[in-house]
Scaffold this active site. Structure first.
Site, mmCIF file in Angstrom:
data_model
loop_
_atom_site.group_PDB
_atom_site.id
_atom_site.type_symbol
_atom_site.label_atom_id
_atom_site.label_comp_id
_atom_site.label_asym_id
_atom_site.label_seq_id
_atom_site.Cartn_x
_atom_site.Cartn_y
_atom_site.Cartn_z
ATOM 1 N N THR B 33 0.891 -1.217 0.052
ATOM 2 C CA THR B 33 0.017 0.104 -0.100
ATOM 3 C C THR B 33 0.608 1.238 0.079
ATOM 4 O OG1 THR B 33 -1.620 -1.244 1.224
ATOM 5 C CG2 THR B 33 -1.774 1.082 1.023
ATOM 6 N N GLN B 34 0.583 2.056 -0.829
ATOM 7 C CA GLN B 34 1.350 3.384 -1.278
ATOM 8 C C GLN B 34 0.585 4.435 -0.551
ATOM 9 O OE1 GLN B 34 4.793 3.460 -2.457
ATOM 10 N NE2 GLN B 34 4.512 1.026 -2.348
#
Lengths: 265, 268
Positions: B33-34
């Site tokens: 997850t960015q």
């Protein structure tokens, strides 16, 4: 050469449904010198007879602290016990790190139970040749657990394992009702008396061969619950207790034993 | 007939054409997850004399879209602590399931023959806070953080009120009042007016604390564009948890909006 065909490894059942390697491991526990444990509502104590291999050697330790709130007494192969002890120390430390609390004693004992059971079900492994009494306190109070090489664990009010431990167990059974209400000192004396029952004819409790360990409920300076840390007493520190259960003092013990008994510190 | 194990269970090449295995091994590295996707906004918490109040609105936003308006962001742990989640909602749901497992294990460990004693030994809010702190920090060290800001409210080992905050980097701290996200800017000053120190918080009554937290929720609804007027509020004390999950903001007054100048539709 072999007692029978079914004791070569710990994965083979005998036709009678027994696993001989596990039973032999239980025999190893009976070779070890006796240890006794008792739990009351406020404390759990362990007492043990230490043996020296020969006159010139020191006495083999029997009681080991695991963490602030737990300790063990061992009967059987000391080197196997050290493996379990190290494992328990790591688990307690890990639990303290991740949750910031003392590890519940039951969880800890369950873990060594599972660990020992695995050894009885894999080819090429052998069961631990040691039995343990685990004494500790947690949020739900003082506890005493028995651990056997088979992986069996059980909570006990009082128990003894090791050589001639049946005599000690008989004493414990006889006095069972008294333990719950016992204080610290009284509990130790019960432990030593049970220990004496298991001694061979010409042996006596001495400051050299006797170990005592105590753990209990306590409070910190703000009055919050904090365990009285598991502490092992050896040598001169156990002298007063030994004297208080000496045969000739037995009669006088009832009234005069409470004072001068505090060997804490 | 192809007898090679690799071909077992695969569509037959002679019937369906060559099997396209390209999706099995992608050329790009594993990604984490960015940035959060569906998000919850602020959580606010305030200690008082014998407990903690914690609140969060029921909105899950998809960017600036108010996508889900009935998402409960406070969850009860072992009937003794409340955890409030800000940030990514899917990571919140993952943590919720994870904490459920933890609670079941813990309850199982403390199953005693007399069930009356089972309440005495279990993870308290301080223990849970420490655990989440380690969990969040471990995940950030994997470069796969759980994109949340978390408040833990409950009682510590000495039965004193406990309020702690952990974020996606594992940064953690405790304070008499705490707020995540926008609340850290808008709600904290309001709560600090009444509870700047632990001593101040220890003098607050339950009613005062609840009023202040409700006031905070109102201010947040006025000024935080990702907030909602429906919210959950929980009060944790020795006697247990009182959780209300469908509260409506009361006594709103938008008169101040008239005086706002500088953006919007007005021409002057």
């Amino acid at each position: 050469m072999f007692r029978n065909n079914y004791d070569n490894d710990s994965v083979t059942f005998s036709p009678q449904g027994r696993i001989f390697q596990v039973e032999y491991a239980a025999e190893a526990v009976k070779q070890g010198s006796v240890v006794v444990g008792i739990a009351s509502k406020t404390h759990a104590v362990l007492v043990a007879i230490k043996r020296n291999a020969e006159e010139l050697s020191s006495y083999q330790k029997k009681l080991f602290p695991i963490d602030e709130h737990v300790g063990i007494a061992i009967a059987g192969l000391t080197s196997d016990a050290r493996v379990l002890s190290n494992f328990m120390k790591q688990q307690c430390l890990g639990h303290r790190l991740t949750f910031g609390r003392n590890m519940p004693v039951r969880s800890l004992v369950d873990m060594i139970g599972s660990k020992a059971q695995i050894n009885t079900q894999h080819y090429g492994k052998r069961p631990y040749g040691v039995g343990l009494l685990v004494a500790g306190v947690d949020e739900s109070g003082p506890h005493l657990f028995e651990f056997q090489p088979s992986g069996m664990t059980e909570e006990m009010v009082a128990f003894a394992i090791g050589a001639r431990s049946q005599m000690a167990r008989t004493y414990l059974e006889k006095n069972l009702a008294a333990f719950a209400a016992c204080g610290r000192e009284e509990l130790v004396r019960h432990g030593l008396k049970a220990l004496k029952e298991s001694l061979v004819q010409d042996k006596e409790l001495t400051v050299e061969n006797t170990s005592v360990a105590i753990v209990g409920l306590g409070k910190d300076k703000d009055g919050n619950p904090k365990p009285e840390p598991f502490k092992v007493f050896d040598g001169q520190d156990v002298n007063a207790w030994i004297e208080s259960v000496a045969d000739d003092k037995e009669a006088a013990a009832a009234e005069g034993a409470e004072e001068g008994m505090d060997v804490d510190g | 007939m192809d007898h090679r194990p690799q071909a077992w269970g695969r569509p037959r090449d002679d019937v369906y054409g060559a099997y396209d295995a390209s999706y099995l091994h992608s050329n790009t590295p594993k990604t984490a997850t960015q940035s959060p996707v569906v998000t919850g906004t602020s959580v606010v918490g305030l200690k008082f004399a014998d407990g903690v109040v914690i609140a969060a609105d029921n909105l899950a936003s998809y960017g600036s879209l108010a996508r889900f308006t009935d998402v409960k962001r406070l969850r009860v742990f072992l009937d003794s602590s409340v955890v409030g989640f800000g940030g990514d909602v899917s990571d919140m749901q993952y943590l919720d399931r994870h904490l459920n497992e933890l609670a079941i294990d813990e309850a199982y460990d403390h199953l005693t023959p007399d069930s009356s004693a089972s309440k005495t030994a279990s993870l308290n809010a301080a223990n849970l806070y420490k655990y989440l702190q380690k969990l969040m920090y471990a995940r950030r060290n994997d470069f796969d953080p759980l994109w949340n800001q978390i408040l833990v409210a409950g009682l510590d080992g000495a039965q004193k009120p406990f309020l702690g905050s952990v974020d996606l980097r594992g940064t953690s701290f405790t304070s008499p009042s705490l707020a995540t996200g926008y609340g850290a800017m808008l709600a904290q000053p309001i709560m600090r007016r009444v509870a700047a120190t632990e001593e101040d918080a220890a003098r607050l009554t339950r009613e005062q604390a609840v009023d202040v937290v409700k006031e905070c929720m109102k201010v947040l609804f006025y000024r935080d564009a990702r907030s909602l007027d429906r919210y959950s509020i929980a009060v944790v004390t020795k006697d247990g948890i009182e959780l209300k999950e469908d509260e409506q903001l009361e006594k709103q007054s938008w008169a101040f909006a008239e005086r706002i100048r500088g953006y919007g539709t007005q021409t002057v």
